[in-house]
Enzyme design. Sequence first.
Site, PDB file in Angstrom:
ATOM      1  N   TYR A   1      -9.919  11.346   5.631  1.00 34.00           N
ATOM      2  CA  TYR A   1      -8.574  10.841   5.386  1.00 34.00           C
ATOM      3  C   TYR A   1      -7.509  11.849   5.821  1.00 34.00           C
ATOM      4  CZ  TYR A   1      -4.189  10.049   3.194  1.00 34.00           C
ATOM      5  OH  TYR A   1      -2.846   9.931   3.022  1.00 34.00           O
TER       6      TYR A   1
ATOM      7  N   ASP B   1      -6.801   5.327   2.940  1.00 34.14           N
ATOM      8  CA  ASP B   1      -6.987   5.802   1.570  1.00 34.14           C
ATOM      9  C   ASP B   1      -7.299   4.582   0.689  1.00 34.14           C
ATOM     10  OD1 ASP B   1      -4.587   4.500   1.316  1.00 34.14           O
ATOM     11  OD2 ASP B   1      -3.513   6.173   0.387  1.00 34.14           O
TER      12      ASP B   1
ATOM     13  N   CYS C   1       3.040 -10.100  -5.097  1.00 35.72           N
ATOM     14  CA  CYS C   1       2.881 -10.936  -3.901  1.00 35.72           C
ATOM     15  C   CYS C   1       4.192 -11.599  -3.488  1.00 35.72           C
ATOM     16  CB  CYS C   1       1.802 -11.984  -4.146  1.00 35.72           C
ATOM     17  SG  CYS C   1       0.173 -11.279  -4.476  1.00 35.72           S
TER      18      CYS C   1
ATOM     19  N   CYS D   1       6.015  -9.444  -1.138  1.00 34.34           N
ATOM     20  CA  CYS D   1       5.190  -8.816  -0.102  1.00 34.34           C
ATOM     21  C   CYS D   1       5.543  -9.353   1.291  1.00 34.34           C
ATOM     22  CB  CYS D   1       3.724  -9.071  -0.405  1.00 34.34           C
ATOM     23  SG  CYS D   1       2.614  -8.336   0.809  1.00 34.34           S
TER      24      CYS D   1
ATOM     25  N   GLU E   1      -0.335  16.052   1.948  1.00 35.52           N
ATOM     26  CA  GLU E   1      -1.493  15.162   1.902  1.00 35.52           C
ATOM     27  C   GLU E   1      -2.564  15.691   0.946  1.00 35.52           C
ATOM     28  OE1 GLU E   1      -1.762  12.235   2.923  1.00 35.52           O
ATOM     29  OE2 GLU E   1       0.021  12.092   4.166  1.00 35.52           O
TER      30      GLU E   1
ATOM     31  N   CYS F   1      -1.388 -13.608   4.145  1.00 34.66           N
ATOM     32  CA  CYS F   1      -2.406 -12.895   3.369  1.00 34.66           C
ATOM     33  C   CYS F   1      -3.577 -13.833   3.032  1.00 34.66           C
ATOM     34  CB  CYS F   1      -1.789 -12.346   2.082  1.00 34.66           C
ATOM     35  SG  CYS F   1      -3.002 -11.611   0.964  1.00 34.66           S
TER      36      CYS F   1
ATOM     37  N   CYS G   1       1.195  -3.939  -3.111  1.00 33.92           N
ATOM     38  CA  CYS G   1      -0.161  -4.476  -3.309  1.00 33.92           C
ATOM     39  C   CYS G   1      -0.960  -3.503  -4.167  1.00 33.92           C
ATOM     40  CB  CYS G   1      -0.843  -4.704  -1.959  1.00 33.92           C
ATOM     41  SG  CYS G   1      -2.351  -5.692  -2.096  1.00 33.92           S
TER      42      CYS G   1
END
Length: 305
Positions: free
Chosen positions: A125, A143, A205, A208, A42, A214, A198
């Site tokens: 985070y 994030d 899209c 997605c 991370e 959405c 995204c």
Amino acid sequence: MIGNAMSEPTFATLVSRWYERNARDLPWREPGVGAWAILVSEVMLQQTPVVRVLPAWRAWLDRWPTPAALAEDTPAEAIRMWGRLGYPRRAVRLRDCAVAIVERHGGEVPDRLDQLLALPGVGTYTARAVAAFAFSQRHPVVDTNVRRVVCRAIAGEPDAGPATRPADLVATEKLLPAEPAAAALASAAFMELGAVICTARSPRCAMCPVESVCAWRASGQEAPSGPSRRPQRYAGTDRQVRGLLLAVLRETTGPVPHQRLDQVWPDDVQRTRALAGLVTDGLVEPVGEDSFRLLGDGPPMVPLS
Ligand code: SF4
């Protein structure tokens, strides 16, 4: 302020199902990977692309498989191993974090959010990411990618900008399933959706899993508008000079004479400024009158055992 306008479990379920079928095969996601390895991943991934993190992450954990192993080594070695991942203060902070884990938690990465947040270099985070991905807890992990997904899909706005606000944590938390392991899976899925579908400039899209629900897609807009982010200039900047100075110091064990560092860049003013910045940032320290070395280069300064 991001709001929620749809069935929340539906959103998380759709994204989690997609994630289980399409997640990238990344080593820190494999079963049995420990909290230390996830914490290292991370920290490295925050400002460095996955493809560059992969070999560095493996090398780092081969050398320092536990926080105690890193804590016993010098900051200089951490900076050396960081190599060219960029933003090398992260290496020193990660070692500081390892020392704190040894001193406060017996060498085990803590699983409590408040204890994670209290570690050096571990912010909002990273603490939640470790709690979710290492310990399967229910926390909003936000994030830039997650913030963008939630902003578009829930609030119907094209982009959220870079900074995470408390309202983003609240909005994302509302989307998580109640059961902790399912929430942790959803958190990983939201991040993956923002990273590969995204995306900031070219959302896919048609591919997605939440296209049908959405809010931004429903608004009929074709593509997010906004200024293209110009690549940051590197050549000729202080960052480049700092990188050149650090490269010399990394390749040398112990002090490096000033005259050797003078050779890396012809502009005295800029080179002096860059070197002073490395000292201020705790990456480099002066030795005697006329030499410099990586922080703590040499035997461990404070043996822990
Ligand atoms: S449909 Fe498009 S804008 Fe909406 S979440 Fe998916 S990729 Fe993003």
